[in-house]
Design an enzyme around this catalytic site. Structure first.
Site, PDB file in Angstrom:
ATOM      1  N   ASP A   1      -1.669   5.573 -10.302  1.00  0.00           N
ATOM      2  CA  ASP A   1      -0.602   4.746  -9.730  1.00  0.00           C
ATOM      3  C   ASP A   1       0.612   5.591  -9.335  1.00  0.00           C
ATOM      4  O   ASP A   1       0.772   6.727  -9.785  1.00  0.00           O
ATOM      5  CB  ASP A   1      -0.140   3.701 -10.756  1.00  0.00           C
ATOM      6  CG  ASP A   1      -1.044   2.469 -10.783  1.00  0.00           C
ATOM      7  OD1 ASP A   1      -2.060   2.463 -10.076  1.00  0.00           O
ATOM      8  OD2 ASP A   1      -0.717   1.526 -11.526  1.00  0.00           O
ATOM      9  N   ASP A   2       1.479   4.984  -8.533  1.00  0.00           N
ATOM     10  CA  ASP A   2       2.786   5.554  -8.159  1.00  0.00           C
ATOM     11  C   ASP A   2       2.679   6.809  -7.301  1.00  0.00           C
ATOM     12  O   ASP A   2       3.584   7.659  -7.321  1.00  0.00           O
ATOM     13  CB  ASP A   2       3.649   5.851  -9.403  1.00  0.00           C
ATOM     14  CG  ASP A   2       3.814   4.641 -10.316  1.00  0.00           C
ATOM     15  OD1 ASP A   2       3.638   3.520  -9.823  1.00  0.00           O
ATOM     16  OD2 ASP A   2       4.122   4.830 -11.505  1.00  0.00           O
TER      17      ASP A   2
ATOM     18  N   HIS B   1       3.018  -2.917  -8.328  1.00  0.00           N
ATOM     19  CA  HIS B   1       3.835  -2.048  -9.180  1.00  0.00           C
ATOM     20  C   HIS B   1       4.445  -2.904 -10.285  1.00  0.00           C
ATOM     21  O   HIS B   1       5.028  -3.954 -10.023  1.00  0.00           O
ATOM     22  CB  HIS B   1       4.932  -1.418  -8.303  1.00  0.00           C
ATOM     23  CG  HIS B   1       5.786  -0.410  -9.001  1.00  0.00           C
ATOM     24  ND1 HIS B   1       5.281   0.596  -9.792  1.00  0.00           N
ATOM     25  CD2 HIS B   1       7.147  -0.240  -9.007  1.00  0.00           C
ATOM     26  CE1 HIS B   1       6.283   1.345 -10.245  1.00  0.00           C
ATOM     27  NE2 HIS B   1       7.416   0.848  -9.790  1.00  0.00           N
TER      28      HIS B   1
END
Length: 326
Positions: free
Chosen positions: A28-29, A149
């Site tokens: 993620d991110d 998110h």
């Protein structure tokens, strides 16, 4: 399969055993900062992750998209309504999605505003569509999967808009963060346990919505109990064992079951590898957060690429893959 040099004539070629699990390990991110990008690429090249989720409003998003192209990393969209600045220009001046400083309300702030009925779902839809457009500009294609998110995509009301947008654009996969074994992890601090339990409740309530819109997700989700310092080979092993025991759970499983072979479990492991962000470098407009600057990201990178972890996948017949392979 061609026989190896020196193999006996007539010897049967080695057959790879059928996997018991197809596991999407999602970093993620992606795009958060150059150090995060580098860590994620290193992790992918070492076989620790198989998929990434891009924050299009983050400071290093373009670099991340370019890296994904260069290294053929399967990439989806990490829809963001809680950190940084909206991608939709008309929402940057005055909208229900931002505070007086022009930034999203934050992980808990967004949830509180939503509970108070202060978030416009029309503006949520505008922002989600703007982020998908930006993703397409950066990568050249639509995302094959899209999650949220800080798990914003499973929140009340938001999940309906989210599912509608995915359905309209034929984005097939999302994430449903319901983790088997979540309640048997005594190491989780109280505040995290409380937050994860709420995420789980929201995710369970999202299932009928996602089902109605024909959205798919893997059978099993992992990652809440193995974030940051909680990631270790024993903890990952425990999470995988829970997932394998749970087995296929819904009709969206990719049907690898043929003949007498049992159906293959599909799963997603959410991870956050990277190198610690430099202060003032990265984030989505307000600079990097504490988790990003801590050593926990690098700890995840080290655990995911640990030889004993990769050996565990092999031993448990877990095959890493991307959402497009499910």
């Amino acid at each position: 399969m061609a026989p190896t040099p020196g193999s006996l004539m007539g010897a049967r070629p080695a057959i790879m055993p059928q996997p018991r699990m197809m596991l999407v390990v999602t970093g993620d991110d992606f795009g958060y900062c150059p150090r995060r990008n580098q860590g994620i690429v290193d992790c992918f090249q070492a076989g620790g992750i198989s998929n990434v989720s891009l924050l299009v409003n983050a400071s290093a998003a373009k670099e991340a998209a370019d890296l994904a192209k260069r290294h053929s990393i399967p990439i989806g969209l990490h829809a963001n309504l809680s950190e940084g600045i909206p991608a939709c220009q008309s929402l940057q001046q005055a909208s229900t999605l931002i505070n007086q400083r022009g930034f999203f309300h934050g992980k808990m702030g967004f949830r509180q505003a939503l509970e108070r009925g202060q978030i416009s779902m029309k503006q949520v839809e505008l922002e989600l569509r703007a982020q998908i457009r930006l993703f397409r500009e950066l990568t050249g294609h639509l995302p094959h999967h899209m999650d949220g998110h800080q798990h914003i995509h499973v929140l009340p009301e938001v999940r309906e808009v989210f599912a509608q947008v995915l359905s309209d654009l034929r984005i097939p996969y999302t994430r449903v963060p319901v983790e088997t074994g979540l309640h048997s992890c005594p190491w989780l601090p109280t505040h995290l346990r409380r937050f994860y339990t709420q995420v789980e409740k929201d995710a369970l309530d999202s299932i009928p919505v996602f089902t109605r819109y024909g959205i798919r997700w893997p059978d099993v989700y992992l990652g809440l109990t193995t974030m940051g310092q909680n990631m270790s080979v024993p903890n990952l092993q425990k999470a995988l064992s829970h997932a394998l025991a749970a087995g296929p759970s819904h009709s969206t499983t990719s049907s690898s079951a043929s003949g007498s072979n049992p159906p293959v479990v599909t799963a997603e492991l959410m991870v956050h590898p990277g190198y610690p962000s430099h202060p003032q470098e990265g984030g989505c407009g307000e600079g990097p957060d504490d988790f990003s600057q801590s050593a926990e990201r690098q700890h995840e990178l080290r655990m995911l690429t640990d030889p004993s972890m990769l050996a565990l996948y092999s031993q448990k017949r877990v095959q890493l893959c991307a959402f497009k392979d499910l």
